[in-house]
Design a protein around this motif. Structure first.
Motif, PDB file in Angstrom:
ATOM      1  N   CYS A  34     -14.541  63.554 -28.982  1.00 50.95           N
ATOM      2  CA  CYS A  34     -14.456  62.495 -27.808  1.00 50.95           C
ATOM      3  C   CYS A  34     -14.980  60.802 -27.750  1.00 50.95           C
ATOM      4  CB  CYS A  34     -13.637  62.983 -26.340  1.00 50.95           C
ATOM      5  SG  CYS A  34     -13.310  62.092 -25.298  1.00 50.95           S
TER       6      CYS A  34
ATOM      7  N   VAL B 154     -16.986  57.846 -26.515  1.00 52.44           N
ATOM      8  CA  VAL B 154     -16.925  56.805 -24.875  1.00 52.44           C
ATOM      9  C   VAL B 154     -17.028  55.578 -25.594  1.00 52.44           C
ATOM     10  CG1 VAL B 154     -18.704  56.901 -22.908  1.00 52.44           C
ATOM     11  CG2 VAL B 154     -17.581  59.008 -23.890  1.00 52.44           C
TER      12      VAL B 154
ATOM     13  N   TYR C  31     -10.729  59.154 -26.457  1.00 50.37           N
ATOM     14  CA  TYR C  31     -11.555  57.903 -26.444  1.00 50.37           C
ATOM     15  C   TYR C  31     -11.277  57.841 -24.321  1.00 50.37           C
ATOM     16  CZ  TYR C  31      -8.300  53.660 -25.347  1.00 50.37           C
ATOM     17  OH  TYR C  31      -7.234  52.861 -25.159  1.00 50.37           O
TER      18      TYR C  31
ATOM     19  N   LEU D  80     -15.973  54.059 -19.396  1.00 49.00           N
ATOM     20  CA  LEU D  80     -16.724  54.123 -18.176  1.00 49.00           C
ATOM     21  C   LEU D  80     -15.857  53.604 -17.773  1.00 49.00           C
ATOM     22  CD1 LEU D  80     -20.522  54.754 -19.277  1.00 49.00           C
ATOM     23  CD2 LEU D  80     -18.735  56.426 -18.515  1.00 49.00           C
TER      24      LEU D  80
ATOM     25  N   SER E  80     -14.873  56.620 -14.448  1.00 50.95           N
ATOM     26  CA  SER E  80     -14.274  57.013 -15.194  1.00 50.95           C
ATOM     27  C   SER E  80     -13.084  58.858 -14.683  1.00 50.95           C
ATOM     28  CB  SER E  80     -14.360  57.495 -16.474  1.00 50.95           C
ATOM     29  OG  SER E  80     -13.707  58.098 -17.568  1.00 50.95           O
TER      30      SER E  80
ATOM     31  N   LEU F  45     -12.959  60.989 -17.772  1.00 47.89           N
ATOM     32  CA  LEU F  45     -14.195  62.283 -18.233  1.00 47.89           C
ATOM     33  C   LEU F  45     -14.207  63.111 -17.217  1.00 47.89           C
ATOM     34  CD1 LEU F  45     -16.592  62.031 -19.694  1.00 47.89           C
ATOM     35  CD2 LEU F  45     -17.431  60.772 -18.137  1.00 47.89           C
TER      36      LEU F  45
ATOM     37  N   LEU G 246     -18.897  64.530 -27.689  1.00 49.78           N
ATOM     38  CA  LEU G 246     -18.821  63.080 -26.932  1.00 49.78           C
ATOM     39  C   LEU G 246     -19.741  62.342 -27.602  1.00 49.78           C
ATOM     40  CD1 LEU G 246     -19.426  62.889 -22.596  1.00 49.78           C
ATOM     41  CD2 LEU G 246     -16.724  63.005 -23.741  1.00 49.78           C
TER      42      LEU G 246
ATOM     43  N   PRO H 104     -20.586  58.406 -27.899  1.00 51.42           N
ATOM     44  CA  PRO H 104     -20.830  57.072 -26.933  1.00 51.42           C
ATOM     45  C   PRO H 104     -20.426  56.196 -28.901  1.00 51.42           C
ATOM     46  CG  PRO H 104     -22.560  58.472 -26.381  1.00 51.42           C
ATOM     47  CD  PRO H 104     -21.850  59.260 -27.506  1.00 51.42           C
TER      48      PRO H 104
ATOM     49  N   SER I 181     -21.913  60.200 -16.324  1.00 52.30           N
ATOM     50  CA  SER I 181     -21.305  58.332 -16.155  1.00 52.30           C
ATOM     51  C   SER I 181     -22.986  57.901 -16.357  1.00 52.30           C
ATOM     52  CB  SER I 181     -21.127  58.331 -14.455  1.00 52.30           C
ATOM     53  OG  SER I 181     -19.695  59.450 -14.903  1.00 52.30           O
TER      54      SER I 181
ATOM     55  N   LEU J  93     -24.390  57.889 -19.499  1.00 51.58           N
ATOM     56  CA  LEU J  93     -24.366  57.202 -20.187  1.00 51.58           C
ATOM     57  C   LEU J  93     -23.403  55.483 -20.157  1.00 51.58           C
ATOM     58  CD1 LEU J  93     -20.702  59.028 -20.972  1.00 51.58           C
ATOM     59  CD2 LEU J  93     -22.487  58.608 -22.739  1.00 51.58           C
TER      60      LEU J  93
END
Length: 839
Positions: free
Chosen positions: A48, A50, A89, A92, A109, A112, A129, A131, A202, A205
């Motif tokens: 997934c 991000v 995907y 944020l 999100s 998420l 995940l 990014p 969160s 990230l």
């Protein structure tokens, strides 16, 4: 039971996304970083992605990047579709319009949260995940379209229309940066409550994306206009303003205006459009004057930069250094630093451009100006606190000899003290080696070394110089990034409890000076450990070893090959790079760029460097002199001795090493240097330059008798270090001849300079660096540090028997005739004073 399969890499996304991607494709050209990201993600694991910001264009760009990299598509669902949107995907943040039409930014999100919840419900799920940061218009490959600068990537969360314009104008310069994957199972393994897990993930990230964005396009400049106000409002500056008002007998307001003018004189006015525009201009400029720019070990700083304040500390060899490093960083997706530049460059027209490119200006000396010092120190502290990367040259000025200069700790001390005040972001110092094949300032350096005054920088002088520069070619340039140095590590060594100490801005802890000196030395060492050996360096090293700077072609080929074998057999460091050209190609290249002159002869061609070219070649030899210290020392030992004990060579090497180490910023201890000598001796024996009889402590080393090829090779290797020992002997001879308690350090330095200058005039001409005062000053300082000399109550230098014993050891290195000559022309203070009066 959920029977969904992982998102396979070969399955195609929905038709509508493929059509939209086709419409977007002509406007987008991608550069993915790292290029091998697919190898870092295990096949078969659900992935997934991000994104920092939501947008259809971002999703389509991501899908294309994944397809080209061989990664699973973000537009296909994860197993079980935990996101509920047939995609893989999450974003944020996104822009959404409220009822009244004002944009509202959302940073939470829901997708998420659903993904985390699905992993709690399904213990077998194990999603990675990844990014991904997307920058449109940040890393240009084609430098065209000035209007595009206005729509390059920044910190603003833009709307659809502005994003469309950015893609149309800058889409051909799109950077997609993948970060290492994170397993969701590892996140859930902490066992936090669901809400706390979501908030923490969160937050991490967001911090990660902010670090990447800062590293790529620089800190958010939206508050730049407040920087000067913050500097003037800082407590140390306010106290300095009050002190200035008392000294001047003026009002606080008058002193404040003086400080404000100083801050404006100093402060940069960084502008992304100007930096981007400058890259348009510099690309054809580099292509016109250079045959290529090579970059080594850039991946190191790209890994370190996110989350750190990076302080670039290059060697300083040319005014080009400023532009070159910033240009290369920008071209490779790293924000250019704020650069400390001398106020002499704050010229009309040029100064404002440099200022908008990130230059901030400092006066040459401001130790006696308390107000200016306070303003400048606070400005540096504010830059550091805001997370701006910095660049400055700790040598204080450009090297005129090609050697690294003794570092000056002023800027380093300011940086360290600023960090001690506010250790918010860790600081890392990045040494940078810059190597040129031909210097733009070469002629002016020769003039300055021979005593002519430095030419003052003016707009017209720079324009005239630029016109001359554009008519010439200067070979290639190499920029090599050395091993980074973390400030936290330095502080932990010198003050393990530094975080627990309350250090005020004006405080100077007892350990600070030692920490700054240690940091400065490590920077210079790491610059040298990243050296690049180019063809001109090798030609200079070899040809300057002969009296007439000439060799037959066969001898030159053999010596070049030997030099390359020595570098390969006993590597200096894993960051040193050596030209891949063969000796034949090196000679051809030297002829092509005008360094070598070929003289045809029936018995074999002779190759030489002549005139000013020969004198300037000492500069390029000195760039790599440190790489050959061990071979040169061994070869020096056999210039005047045919046979020596192996133990004697090593013992004397240990004794002389501290002086060579201080002059050339070598990385080893005395034991480490002895080990390097051992390894080099093995190479010399293998090459037939030396032979050994016996083993262990009874081993003896011998060279050939007469003028054999092996003796010639040894003499050529020794020459690079021979002049250093001649300088050492000059200083010791003058001390011994005048006796203890006769000369001060300054008087000794002056007499050494005059003696070396006279020796060069009377006998074999030497490069101007031979009588460089700075080299004698450094040697005298090391004599004092090693307690071989010390000062008495009248600041005169005193020494004991140990120095005289050290002088006797010089008999092994320097020939009798040379030692006699130096002793003969070495002045005594009375005679020198009389000569000065007579002059």
């Amino acid at each position: 039971m959920d029977t969904a399969t992982p998102n396979p890499r070969h399955v195609r996304p929905p038709l509508w996304t493929r059509l939209a991607g086709k419409l977007l494709e002509p406007w987008i050209a991608l550069r993915c970083d790292p290029a091998d990201i697919a190898a870092q993600i295990p096949a078969g694991r659900p992935v997934c992605y991000v994104l920092e910001r939501y947008g259809l264009s971002n999703a389509l760009i991501l899908e294309r990047a994944c397809r080209e990299a061989g990664l699973p598509s973000p537009l296909l669902p994860l197993p079980g579709d935990p996101l509920g949107r047939n995609r893989a995907y999450v974003a944020l943040s996104r822009r959404r319009s409220s009822v009244v039409g004002r944009p509202r930014t959302r940073t939470h999100s829901d997708s998420l949260a659903r993904l985390l919840e699905s992993h709690r419900d399904r213990p077998d799920a194990d999603t990675l995940l990844v990014p991904v940061s997307i920058f449109v218009g940040r890393a240009p490959d084609r430098q065209s379209g000035w209007f595009r600068v206005l729509f390059s990537e920044n910190w603003a969360l833009v709307g659809r229309f502005r994003r469309l314009l950015a893609i149309l104008l800058n889409g051909r310069n799109t950077l997609v940066q993948f970060s290492p994957p994170v397993a969701l199972r590892d996140v859930l393994a902490e066992g936090l409550p669901p809400e706390r897990t979501l908030r923490k993930l969160s937050r991490l990230l967001r911090v990660h994306f902010r670090r990447i964005r800062t590293a790529v396009i620089g800190p958010d400049l939206s508050h730049r206009r407040l920087l000067v106000s913050r500097v003037l409002d800082a407590e140390p500056v306010r106290r300095a303003i009050a002190d200035q008002a008392r000294r001047d007998g003026s009002s606080y307001a008058d002193a404040w205006r003086k400080a404000h003018a100083m801050a404006l004189e100093i402060a940069a006015d960084y502008s992304h459009p100007v930096v981007r525009s400058a890259s348009f201009v510099l690309t054809p400029f580099w292509n016109r004057i250079y045959d290529g720019i090579t970059v080594h070990h850039l991946d190191t700083i790209k890994r370190v930069a996110p989350g750190h304040v990076v302080v670039y500390v290059p060697c300083h060899r040319s005014h080009i250094d400023y532009l070159l490093l910033s240009f290369l960083l920008y071209q490779h997706g790293i924000v250019p630093p704020h650069i400390a530049a001398g106020v002499n460059l704050n010229l009309p027209v040029i100064g404002p451009i440099l200022r908008r490119g990130g230059a901030f200006f400092l006066r040459r000396s401001f130790r006696a100006n308390a107000l200016y010092s306070a303003v400048f120190s606070e400005y540096v502290a504010q830059l550091l606190g805001e997370g701006f990367s910095l660049e400055y040259f700790i040598e204080g000025g450009r090297s005129r000899t090609g050697r690294l200069l003794e570092p000056k700790g002023g800027m380093l001390a300011m940086t360290v003290r600023a960090y001690l005040r506010q250790p918010r972001r860790p600081v890392v110092f990045q040494p940078v080696y810059i190597g040129y094949e031909k210097l733009i300032e070469g002629k002016s350096y020769l003039d300055e070394l021979t005593g002519q005054p430095k030419q003052k920088e003016t707009v017209w002088a720079l324009l005239r110089a630029a016109a001359g520069i554009l008519r010439q070619h200067y070979g290639k340039v190499a920029v090599s990034f050395g091993e980074p140095i973390r400030l936290d590590d330095i502080l932990a060594e010198h003050a393990p409890d530094w975080r627990a100490q309350a250090i005020a801005p004006e405080d100077k802890p007892a350990w600070l000076a030692a920490a700054v000196d240690d940091l400065a030395h490590r920077i210079q060492v790491n610059i040298n450990r990243a050296a690049d050996v180019n063809p001109v360096n090798l030609l200079a090293l070899v040809l300057l070893s002969t009296p007439k700077h000439a060799m037959s072609e066969s001898d030159l080929l053999a010596q070049l090959a030997l030099s390359k074998r020595l570098l390969a057999a006993v590597p200096y460091s894993d960051r040193v790079t050596v030209t891949a050209l063969s000796p034949e190609q090196i000679i051809a290249y030297g002829e092509r760029i005008g360094v070598l002159t070929r003289i045809r002869h029936p018995l074999g061609d002779v190759l030489s460097v002549e005139g000013e070219t020969a004198v300037l070649q000492a500069y390029y030899r000195n760039n790599i002199l440190h790489l050959f210290t061990a071979p040169a020392w061994i070869a020096c030992c056999f210039q005047n001795n045919r046979r020596l004990s192996r133990a004697g060579v090593l013992q004397l090497g240990r004794a002389v090493y501290p002086f060579i180490q201080g002059e050339l910023f070598l990385p080893w201890s005395q034991d480490g240097f002895a080990s390097r000598l051992e390894a080099t001796l093995a190479v010399f024996i293998e090459e037939g330059l030396l032979s050994q009889t016996g083993d262990g402590d009874d081993a003896w080393l011998s060279r050939s008798q007469g003028q054999t090829d092996e003796v010639f090779r040894l003499r050529a290797i020794a020459h690079s270090l021979q002049q250093a020992f001649e300088r050492y002997y000059i200083a010791i001879a003058i001390l011994v001849k005048n006796g203890p308690g006769t000369l001060s350090a300054g008087e000794l330095e002056n007499l050494c300079h005059l003696t070396a200058q006279r020796l060069s005039l009377l006998y074999a001409p030497a490069a101007p660096e031979f009588f460089d005062r700075a080299l004698f000053r450094g040697f005298i300082q090391r004599l004092r540090e090693m307690q071989l000399v010390w000062t008495d109550a009248e600041t005169k230098l005193v020494f004991g028997d140990q120095l005289e014993a050290w002088a006797k050891d010089a008999k092994l290195i320097l020939g009798r005739e040379l030692r006699h000559t130096i002793m003969k022309i070495s002045p005594e203070t009375a005679r020198a004073a009389a000569a000065d009066q007579g002059g």
